[in-house]
Write an enzyme that holds these catalytic residues in place. Structure first.
Site, mmCIF file in Angstrom:
data_model
loop_
_atom_site.group_PDB
_atom_site.id
_atom_site.type_symbol
_atom_site.label_atom_id
_atom_site.label_comp_id
_atom_site.label_asym_id
_atom_site.label_seq_id
_atom_site.Cartn_x
_atom_site.Cartn_y
_atom_site.Cartn_z
ATOM 1 N N GLU A 145 4.143 22.851 34.984
ATOM 2 C CA GLU A 145 4.142 24.184 34.370
ATOM 3 C C GLU A 145 4.742 25.194 35.344
ATOM 4 O O GLU A 145 4.495 25.145 36.545
ATOM 5 C CB GLU A 145 2.693 24.564 34.036
ATOM 6 C CG GLU A 145 2.513 25.960 33.472
ATOM 7 C CD GLU A 145 1.051 26.372 33.403
ATOM 8 O OE1 GLU A 145 0.725 27.232 32.580
ATOM 9 O OE2 GLU A 145 0.229 25.822 34.177
ATOM 10 N N LYS A 199 2.759 26.355 24.679
ATOM 11 C CA LYS A 199 1.309 26.311 24.890
ATOM 12 C C LYS A 199 0.583 27.024 23.755
ATOM 13 O O LYS A 199 0.870 28.175 23.435
ATOM 14 C CB LYS A 199 0.975 26.976 26.231
ATOM 15 C CG LYS A 199 -0.498 26.863 26.632
ATOM 16 C CD LYS A 199 -0.721 27.482 28.012
ATOM 17 C CE LYS A 199 -2.158 27.306 28.468
ATOM 18 N NZ LYS A 199 -2.386 27.910 29.814
ATOM 19 N N CYS A 201 -1.860 22.880 31.183
ATOM 20 C CA CYS A 201 -2.889 23.477 32.032
ATOM 21 C C CYS A 201 -4.283 23.417 31.400
ATOM 22 O O CYS A 201 -4.775 22.345 31.078
ATOM 23 C CB CYS A 201 -2.506 24.908 32.404
ATOM 24 S SG CYS A 201 -3.326 25.524 33.901
#
Length: 560
Positions: free
Chosen positions: A307, A369, A420
């Site tokens: 990321e 995301k 994440c």
């Protein structure tokens, strides 16, 4: 027979034989203070079960202690004890937020600890019922169910399941996911609380040498039978995971390389000047390409970057585009690039993406995301809160959430991209697997929280997800910890923090799904509903008991 009221003591004006009200109040305060301190200690002990401490048996100790402390208490007392345990638990667990500020640690810890208020109340209420360890375990699942969803989409950090990835409980994730693991841990702890409570009651009796007769000539042996049964059931629950088959056989494999480029500095300002982090990942990839060309390393089928590997939008910044293209061309295989991309339709918003970058055709399919982090990647009520909390101005743009799962074809592999903190959310990972992901990739950037214990806490989530879904999991981090996790939850490779490194591995690809994938969230909902219903039943029975002369009231139970 009573001979009338106690006489008045002329010195005090109180009835003889009765302690003064202040003395009774002082004793009650001391008693509750001890319970509060014990509850707070149980919260600290529970935090020590999680990384970076990794003392997983302490999860059983802490949950059992809270069960004993709330047993027989009033609902209000249980709620207070829940808060007393929850606040220190989250303060210790989330202390990695101190890089932002201790006020952030306390604020988030307090919000999360509020979920322990109904948990403590529910534990006290359900402890009035037979089989109370079972209802208590369901209430732990209900607490985590709520914390996983609210506020702002929830924050499931600190689930019991994430504390026991080194324990025999882990294989249970393949049957019912993280909720079933939490249930098993809490049930075992409740059963151990039964054993501990029986042992505590037996000690004074032994010291007094009592020969209490239970009416069957056993001299008090009968009360030991439930404790023995509870102990046996606790042991059976602990080892039950060994009976769960964890499917790991691969349909085929793919050769991967995971690039950890590193950052210039840890903390809030890890990004430094634009292009620095991107240059680190390009440099490491070029070195990998050189090793391949020289025959020192086998050429991978694909490369994975973390990321935020590119802090500039490669679609709008030619220098970023050229740098990524150079790396992909040198290594000769697709790269899954983590990048911040300006939203094309909504001005002022940014998307956190994983982009498949082909060495010949450039950027292709991407995943955005779905669950941006509140106050980290977007600011709720920005206009109002930023005036009060000026630190929020350090989040200049809000992240726009994606609307689909991260199933991407990266070279020959169909991978599921999860970015994440999304690894903490059951439904995001499960939907990704059910949409066809043959292995999972966790692209993450933990540079802000390096060397705080947060990367270790996130890594255990990857281990649980591997077993839950029967998938290999690759964690790619800018500064660490990057890792390759086998489908049985074993960490096969990992990097150190704040080092530039490259991991290479043959990643197993699987198509078979686990029972946890097929039944989804049904176990969590069922267990949570049972926990809530147990409280309702206890409440109704308590009211009915009071209606018949106070039998079974809280006060009488506490006297007993």
């Amino acid at each position: 027979m009573p001979s009338g009221p106690d006489p008045i003591d002329p010195a005090t004006g109180e009835r003889a034989g009765r302690p003064r009200l202040p003395a009774r109040l002082a004793r009650a305060v001391r008693r509750e203070a001890r319970r509060t301190a014990a509850a707070a200690a149980s919260g600290v002990v529970l935090a020590a079960a999680f990384p970076p401490y990794d003392l997983w048996p302490l999860a059983l100790v802490a949950v059992a202690a809270l069960g004993l402390l709330t047993r027989g208490r009033t609902v209000r007392q249980g709620a207070w004890l829940g808060l007393a345990a929850g606040l220190p638990f989250f303060l210790v667990l989330l202390k990695w937020l101190n890089v932002i500020g201790w006020d952030a640690v306390f604020g988030l810890a307090l919000v999360e600890a509020l979920f322990f208020v109904p948990l403590g109340a529910g534990l006290a209420l359900s402890s009035r019922l037979p089989l109370w360890p079972l209802w208590g375990a369901c209430l732990w699942v209900a607490e985590e169910w709520a914390r996983d969803r609210v506020p702002f989409g929830g924050f499931p950090w600190g689930r019991l399941a994430f504390a026991v990835t080194d324990s025999p409980f882990l294989p249970l994730a393949a049957l019912g996911g993280a909720p079933l693991v939490t249930f098993a841990v809490a049930l075992t702890a409740g059963l151990l609380a039964v054993v501990a409570g029986a042992a505590a009651r037996a000690v004074p009796l032994a010291r007094r040498g009592t020969g209490r007769n239970d009416g069957d000539g056993t001299g008090g042996a009968r009360p030991a039978r439930p404790a023995a049964a509870a102990g046996a059931l606790a042991a059976a629950t602990v080892v039950s995971g060994y009976a769960v088959p964890v499917p790991t056989e691969a349909a085929d494999t793919v050769r991967i390389a995971v690039v950890q480029g590193n950052v210039q500095q840890p903390g809030m300002d890890f990004l430094g000047r634009p292009m620095l982090i991107l240059s680190n990942h390009v440099e490491a990839t070029l070195e990998l390409a050189e090793d391949v060309d020289e025959g020192r390393v086998e050429r991978p089928d694909l490369v994975i970057w973390p990321e935020n590997a590119s802090d500039l939008d490669p679609h709008r910044h030619p220098q970023a585009y050229a740098a990524i293209d150079r790396a992909a061309g040198a290594v000769g295989v697709p790269i899954l690039v983590g990048a911040l991309v300006d939203h094309r339709e909504h001005e002022g918003y940014v998307e956190n993406q994983g982009i498949v970058w082909d060495p010949e055709t450039g950027p292709g399919a991407s995943y955005t995301k779905q669950h941006p982090v509140p106050f980290g990647e977007y600011v709720p009520y920005r206009e109002q809160l930023s005036k009060v909390i000026t630190r929020l101005q350090r989040v200049p743009r809000d992240f726009w959430p994606g609307e689909s799962t991260g199933v991407l074809d990266v070279g020959p592999a169909r991978l599921g991209d999860v970015i994440c903190f999304e690894v903490a959310y059951d439904e995001i990972v499960r939907d990704t697997v059910n949409d066809g992901a043959r292995a999972l990739v966790i692209q993450t950037n933990n540079a802000t929280y390096g060397r705080t214990g947060q990367p270790e806490q996130q890594l255990v989530m990857s281990r649980l997800r591997a077993v839950e879904h029967g998938r290999a999991v690759v964690t790619a981090a800018t500064s660490g910890i990057s890792a390759v996790v086998a489908p049985d939850g074993t960490i096969e490779q990992r990097t150190e923090e704040f080092t530039q490194d490259v991991l290479t591995a043959d990643l197993p690809l699987r198509d078979e799904t686990t029972l946890a994938d097929r039944i989804g969230s049904a176990p969590e909902w069922a267990l949570a509903i049972v926990g809530v219903l147990s409280c309702a039943v206890a409440h109704v029975l308590g009211r009915r008991g009071r209606a018949y002369g106070g039998i079974g009231t809280d006060e009488k139970r506490q006297q007993q």
